[in-house]
Scaffold this motif. Structure first.
Motif: not given
Length: 409
Positions: A8-11, A43-45, A83-86, A110-111
């Motif tokens: 699962v990747v969440s943004i 943006v969290v992935i 800015k993306f984060e995981i 936030k996802v």
């Protein structure tokens, strides 16, 4: 799968804030998708995959490949102001933890998107939760057909059950028949013993293999079902030996397939075992030192042979991940990139402001780009438009390409 299976990747995004940079330039290095970006919005992935347990080799490759996509997006400032984060979550390859992870991701305002899962059975436990929240998910590995085309797909009644669900892996409607055509036409095996692990991926794959193999004129000399956790196959080995089978087709994953093949060989049944992408892992060979001559199909063409993948392979090596990218690495990178491109378009359509989840979901439906695995785009069911597959054979302790091509039904 994989079906076989789950990532699962969440943004994550913070409200409807403007995405113009307003802070000082910062630099973050290391594990969590770090890179240099003067973004004001994070943006969290997130990744939901089996990060521990029997299937962790595949899950860690998925996580790392998503992490790499995030790093590259940040380095190039792919989405100005973002800015993306995981955020990696472990489902251990089982539906219940996957469902809990889906609930956790949906509950986080936030996802905006999800990459995963690995297993089709896990996907079934997550789809409704994501869809109710308009939260896009893109799986790099699921191959169960019903996930995108509905339970009645085999009868010709195809209906997309969840608009939020996408995948970069082709389905078992293609993979099973492709394997059947190879065994019957190329390997000249006309008598096959069919075994599956009763999971969504394994049973579905075995079913589509059976339909095509018998249509071609092949004979199933036996059919058996096992449990995914089984490791003692003495009774089935006896049945296979007495059946006159020229090959075994196994619908399932490598933790059971490896021991099954080994026990067949040690009992004197010197016939190949073939399976899908769920067994096409280096760990299958580790579990089975007598796997020479066994076969597996995998979605797409071998990443190592693609010009489009050269940079991914080099960047992955440079990043220093200790785990291999494995079968789904390129598809995981492309899944994350599809979501990143969806965010990029949705931001543009929203006058530079953070969009809502539905806007990102709708934007992903329309994305098209040249990815690691080739052209990435989705059809009306959310399935990949890439129908290429590869047959691998174990040769000298490694998976080697036996045949590649586009499925022709």
């Amino acid at each position: 799968m994989r079906h076989r299976s789950a990532v699962v990747v969440s943004i994550a995004v913070i409200g409807a804030l403007s995405l113009t940079a307003c802070g000082s330039r910062g630099e973050k290095k290391g594990g969590d998708g770090g890179g240099t970006n003067s973004a004001s919005t994070t943006v969290v992935i997130g990744v939901d995959a089996p990060l521990t347990g029997d299937l962790s080799a595949l899950g860690l490759g998925i996580r790392n490949s998503v992490d790499l996509a995030i790093k590259k997006a940040n380095e190039s400032n792919e989405v100005p102001g973002v800015k993306f984060e995981i955020k990696a979550l472990d489902d251990t390859g089982k539906p219940a933890p996957g469902q809990q992870n889906a609930t956790q991701l949906v509950g986080d305002s936030k996802v905006l998107g999800v990459v995963g899962p690995l297993n089709s059975s896990v996907a079934q436990s997550m789809q409704q939760i994501f869809d109710d929240a308009n939260l896009v998910e893109v799986s790099p590995a699921n191959t169960g057909v019903a996930l995108s085309q509905g339970e009645k797909w085999a009868s010709g009644e195809k209906k997309r059950p969840f608009n939020s669900y996408f995948r970069t892996a082709t389905t078992d409607a293609v993979q099973g028949p492709f394997a059947a055509q190879f065994l019957y036409n190329d390997a000249k095996k006309t008598k096959v013993f069919l075994i599956d692990d009763q999971k969504t991926y394994g049973a579905g794959l075995a079913g589509t293999f059976k339909g095509e193999f018998t249509r071609l004129g092949g004979t199933l000399v036996g059919e058996e079902h096992v449990n995914p956790d089984d490791r003692d196959f003495a009774a089935i080995v006896t049945k296979v030996k007495s059946s006159g089978a020229e090959a075994v087709y196994y619908g399932g994953e490598y933790p059971a397939a490896g021991p099954l093949s080994l026990q067949l060989k040690e009992a004197g049944a010197n016939i190949p075992l073939m399976g899908g992408d769920g067994i096409q892992s280096g760990d299958f060979i580790k579990l089975n030192p007598k796997s020479q001559g066994d076969y597996a199909t995998a979605v797409g063409l071998p990443v190592e042979s693609l010009d489009t993948a050269k940079k991914f392979i080099a960047d992955y090596k440079t990043a220093g991940y200790k785990d291999a990218y494995e079968t789904y690495g390129g598809y995981s990178y492309d899944s994350a990139w599809a979501i990143i491109q969806g965010v990029k378009q949705a931001v543009k359509d929203n006058n530079g402001k953070v969009p809502d989840r539905k806007a990102v979901r709708d934007a992903v439906q329309k994305v098209t780009f040249d990815g690691v695995t080739g052209k990435v785009s989705f059809d009306e069911f959310g399935d990949t438009t890439n129908k290429q597959l590869t047959v691998y054979a174990v040769k000298d302790g490694k998976w080697a390409v036996e045949k590649s091509g586009t499925f022709k039904g």
